[in-house]
Design a protein around this motif. Structure first.
Motif, PDB file in Angstrom:
ATOM      1  N   LYS A 121       0.829  -1.198   0.000  1.00 20.72           N
ATOM      2  CA  LYS A 121       0.000   0.000   0.000  1.00 20.72           C
ATOM      3  C   LYS A 121       0.873   1.261   0.000  1.00 20.72           C
ATOM      4  N   LYS A 122       0.315   2.350  -0.549  1.00 20.12           N
ATOM      5  CA  LYS A 122       1.008   3.636  -0.503  1.00 20.12           C
ATOM      6  C   LYS A 122       1.179   4.053   0.958  1.00 20.12           C
ATOM      7  N   GLU A 123       2.399   4.374   1.340  1.00 20.99           N
ATOM      8  CA  GLU A 123       2.685   4.703   2.734  1.00 20.99           C
ATOM      9  C   GLU A 123       3.921   5.593   2.799  1.00 20.99           C
ATOM     10  N   GLY A 124       3.755   6.782   3.399  1.00 26.22           N
ATOM     11  CA  GLY A 124       4.884   7.697   3.502  1.00 26.22           C
ATOM     12  C   GLY A 124       4.792   8.802   2.465  1.00 26.22           C
ATOM     13  N   ASN A 125       5.947   9.325   2.084  1.00 29.00           N
ATOM     14  CA  ASN A 125       5.989  10.462   1.154  1.00 29.00           C
ATOM     15  C   ASN A 125       5.781  10.000  -0.294  1.00 29.00           C
ATOM     16  N   GLY A 126       4.865  10.682  -1.008  1.00 27.99           N
ATOM     17  CA  GLY A 126       4.617  10.306  -2.396  1.00 27.99           C
ATOM     18  C   GLY A 126       3.871  11.381  -3.157  1.00 27.99           C
ATOM     19  N   THR A 127       3.866  11.232  -4.489  1.00 30.03           N
ATOM     20  CA  THR A 127       3.204  12.183  -5.385  1.00 30.03           C
ATOM     21  C   THR A 127       2.284  11.440  -6.332  1.00 30.03           C
ATOM     22  N   TYR A 128       1.028  11.918  -6.425  1.00 30.48           N
ATOM     23  CA  TYR A 128       0.056  11.363  -7.354  1.00 30.48           C
ATOM     24  C   TYR A 128      -0.273  12.432  -8.384  1.00 30.48           C
ATOM     25  N   ILE A 129      -0.126  12.086  -9.676  1.00 31.35           N
ATOM     26  CA  ILE A 129      -0.390  13.029 -10.764  1.00 31.35           C
ATOM     27  C   ILE A 129      -1.606  12.556 -11.548  1.00 31.35           C
ATOM     28  N   TYR A 130      -2.608  13.433 -11.683  1.00 32.68           N
ATOM     29  CA  TYR A 130      -3.796  13.138 -12.479  1.00 32.68           C
ATOM     30  C   TYR A 130      -3.505  13.492 -13.941  1.00 32.68           C
ATOM     31  N   ASN A 131      -3.550  12.479 -14.791  1.00 32.23           N
ATOM     32  CA  ASN A 131      -3.177  12.669 -16.185  1.00 32.23           C
ATOM     33  C   ASN A 131      -4.111  13.627 -16.915  1.00 32.23           C
ATOM     34  N   ASP A 132      -5.416  13.534 -16.652  1.00 34.86           N
ATOM     35  CA  ASP A 132      -6.365  14.314 -17.437  1.00 34.86           C
ATOM     36  C   ASP A 132      -6.402  15.783 -17.061  1.00 34.86           C
ATOM     37  N   THR A 133      -6.059  16.130 -15.816  1.00 35.92           N
ATOM     38  CA  THR A 133      -6.120  17.525 -15.377  1.00 35.92           C
ATOM     39  C   THR A 133      -4.760  18.143 -15.091  1.00 35.92           C
ATOM     40  N   GLY A 134      -3.754  17.299 -14.836  1.00 36.73           N
ATOM     41  CA  GLY A 134      -2.444  17.814 -14.451  1.00 36.73           C
ATOM     42  C   GLY A 134      -2.345  18.172 -12.978  1.00 36.73           C
ATOM     43  N   MET A 135      -3.417  17.959 -12.217  1.00 35.30           N
ATOM     44  CA  MET A 135      -3.373  18.219 -10.779  1.00 35.30           C
ATOM     45  C   MET A 135      -2.456  17.202 -10.099  1.00 35.30           C
ATOM     46  N   ARG A 136      -1.898  17.615  -8.934  1.00 34.24           N
ATOM     47  CA  ARG A 136      -0.997  16.742  -8.195  1.00 34.24           C
ATOM     48  C   ARG A 136      -1.353  16.734  -6.715  1.00 34.24           C
ATOM     49  N   LEU A 137      -1.186  15.581  -6.091  1.00 36.98           N
ATOM     50  CA  LEU A 137      -1.220  15.451  -4.644  1.00 36.98           C
ATOM     51  C   LEU A 137       0.182  15.110  -4.184  1.00 36.98           C
ATOM     52  N   VAL A 138       0.763  15.975  -3.353  1.00 35.34           N
ATOM     53  CA  VAL A 138       2.156  15.799  -2.923  1.00 35.34           C
ATOM     54  C   VAL A 138       2.202  15.838  -1.401  1.00 35.34           C
ATOM     55  N   GLY A 139       2.616  14.744  -0.795  1.00 35.10           N
ATOM     56  CA  GLY A 139       2.688  14.744   0.661  1.00 35.10           C
ATOM     57  C   GLY A 139       2.685  13.357   1.244  1.00 35.10           C
ATOM     58  N   GLN A 140       1.979  13.198   2.354  1.00 40.61           N
ATOM     59  CA  GLN A 140       2.017  11.969   3.134  1.00 40.61           C
ATOM     60  C   GLN A 140       0.806  11.081   2.860  1.00 40.61           C
ATOM     61  N   TRP A 141       1.103   9.769   2.745  1.00 37.31           N
ATOM     62  CA  TRP A 141       0.081   8.764   2.493  1.00 37.31           C
ATOM     63  C   TRP A 141       0.079   7.748   3.627  1.00 37.31           C
ATOM     64  N   LYS A 142      -1.115   7.204   3.893  1.00 37.98           N
ATOM     65  CA  LYS A 142      -1.236   6.157   4.908  1.00 37.98           C
ATOM     66  C   LYS A 142      -2.267   5.139   4.430  1.00 37.98           C
ATOM     67  N   GLU A 143      -1.817   3.898   4.297  1.00 40.02           N
ATOM     68  CA  GLU A 143      -2.675   2.790   3.856  1.00 40.02           C
ATOM     69  C   GLU A 143      -3.470   3.172   2.608  1.00 40.02           C
ATOM     70  N   ASN A 144      -2.752   3.674   1.615  1.00 38.14           N
ATOM     71  CA  ASN A 144      -3.300   4.004   0.288  1.00 38.14           C
ATOM     72  C   ASN A 144      -4.075   5.318   0.249  1.00 38.14           C
ATOM     73  N   LYS A 145      -4.202   6.020   1.374  1.00 33.16           N
ATOM     74  CA  LYS A 145      -4.959   7.262   1.422  1.00 33.16           C
ATOM     75  C   LYS A 145      -4.018   8.459   1.607  1.00 33.16           C
ATOM     76  N   PHE A 146      -4.353   9.568   0.906  1.00 30.52           N
ATOM     77  CA  PHE A 146      -3.590  10.814   1.060  1.00 30.52           C
ATOM     78  C   PHE A 146      -4.107  11.522   2.310  1.00 30.52           C
ATOM     79  N   VAL A 147      -3.226  11.792   3.273  1.00 26.31           N
ATOM     80  CA  VAL A 147      -3.671  12.310   4.570  1.00 26.31           C
ATOM     81  C   VAL A 147      -3.217  13.734   4.859  1.00 26.31           C
ATOM     82  N   SER A 148      -2.127  14.195   4.243  1.00 24.32           N
ATOM     83  CA  SER A 148      -1.696  15.573   4.467  1.00 24.32           C
ATOM     84  C   SER A 148      -0.691  15.981   3.395  1.00 24.32           C
ATOM     85  N   GLY A 149      -0.748  17.270   3.027  1.00 23.47           N
ATOM     86  CA  GLY A 149       0.189  17.765   2.024  1.00 23.47           C
ATOM     87  C   GLY A 149      -0.432  18.824   1.147  1.00 23.47           C
ATOM     88  N   ARG A 150      -0.050  18.829  -0.129  1.00 28.06           N
ATOM     89  CA  ARG A 150      -0.472  19.866  -1.055  1.00 28.06           C
ATOM     90  C   ARG A 150      -1.296  19.296  -2.215  1.00 28.06           C
TER      91      ARG A 150
END
Length: 226
Positions: A121-150
């Motif tokens: 599972k996604k855990e710790g520091n990571g970046t998720y990029i949405y291909n269709d919009t170019g939006m990004r989630l950058v920060g901390q993940w816990k058990e596959n969920k984005f919990v804090s960041g930008r």
């Protein structure tokens, strides 16, 4: 799946082919390169040490998935790439048969996660990029969920704070390219789903900014939908 079993010899072989002209018909105690085809139509081709998959190898699963990379004691362990027939592909570190360490997962819609994993599972520091919009989630993940960041928009504007259900929640700050910032609160409301077969959460998000900046809340609520 056959490659998660600790002992190759517990599986029914249809055929085992050692490298060269060796006469063995089993991987038992075998060291070298070989190919094993199992009764479930899965095929391994690669290195063996003392009868187990150790080193580099390629594993074809019966469902169409394909792994190429490192094995230790019959399981994926080290660096490798698993191409899923329908779920995309993962390249990175493995431990005891699971995604563990640093790696990149590319989804069928070309979305991409790059960062850290723990036990699949996604855990710790990571970046998720949405291909269709170019939006990004950058920060901390816990058990596959984005919990804090930008949450970063393509125009450079970003939100920083806490997240729930992979969406902003509670106190956070919007930062704009012109240097302005707005502190406020996101509130999530789960909208009931009339379709029992649809497991996707319908979430309504409302942003309320502090003090005299209340007018900016309307601007944020009318901005790009998450």
């Amino acid at each position: 799946m056959a490659d998660e079993n600790p002992d190759d010899n517990n599986f029914e072989f249809i055929k085992f082919l050692p490298e060269g002209d060796q006469k063995t018909k089993s991987s038992r105690d075998y060291t070298g390169k070989g190919q094993a085809k199992y009764a479930n139509n899965e095929i391994y081709e690669g290195d063996y040490v003392d009868g187990k998959r150790n080193g580099k190898g390629k594993y074809n699963y019966a469902n169409g998935d394909l792994y190429f990379g490192d094995f230790i004691n019959n399981v994926k362990h080290g660096i490798g790439k698993l191409t899923y027939k329908e779920k995309g592909d993962y390249f990175g570190q493995w431990e005891n048969g699971k995604r563990h360490g640093e790696g990149i997962f590319t989804y069928p819609n070309k979305d991409q996660y790059s960062g850290w994993w723990a036990f699949g599972k996604k855990e710790g520091n990571g970046t998720y990029i949405y291909n269709d919009t170019g939006m990004r989630l950058v920060g901390q993940w816990k058990e596959n969920k984005f919990v804090s960041g930008r949450w970063i928009l393509p125009n450079g504007t970003y939100y920083e704070g806490e997240f729930d259900n992979n969406k902003p929640n509670k106190v956070g700050v919007w930062y704009f390219k012109n240097g302005n910032k707005i502190q406020g609160t996101y509130n999530q409301k789960i909208i009931p789903n009339d379709d029992p077969d649809d497991k996707k959460l319908n979430i309504e998000m409302k942003w309320a900014s502090n003090g005299y900046l209340y007018q900016n809340a309307d601007l944020v609520n009318a901005h790009e939908k998450f």
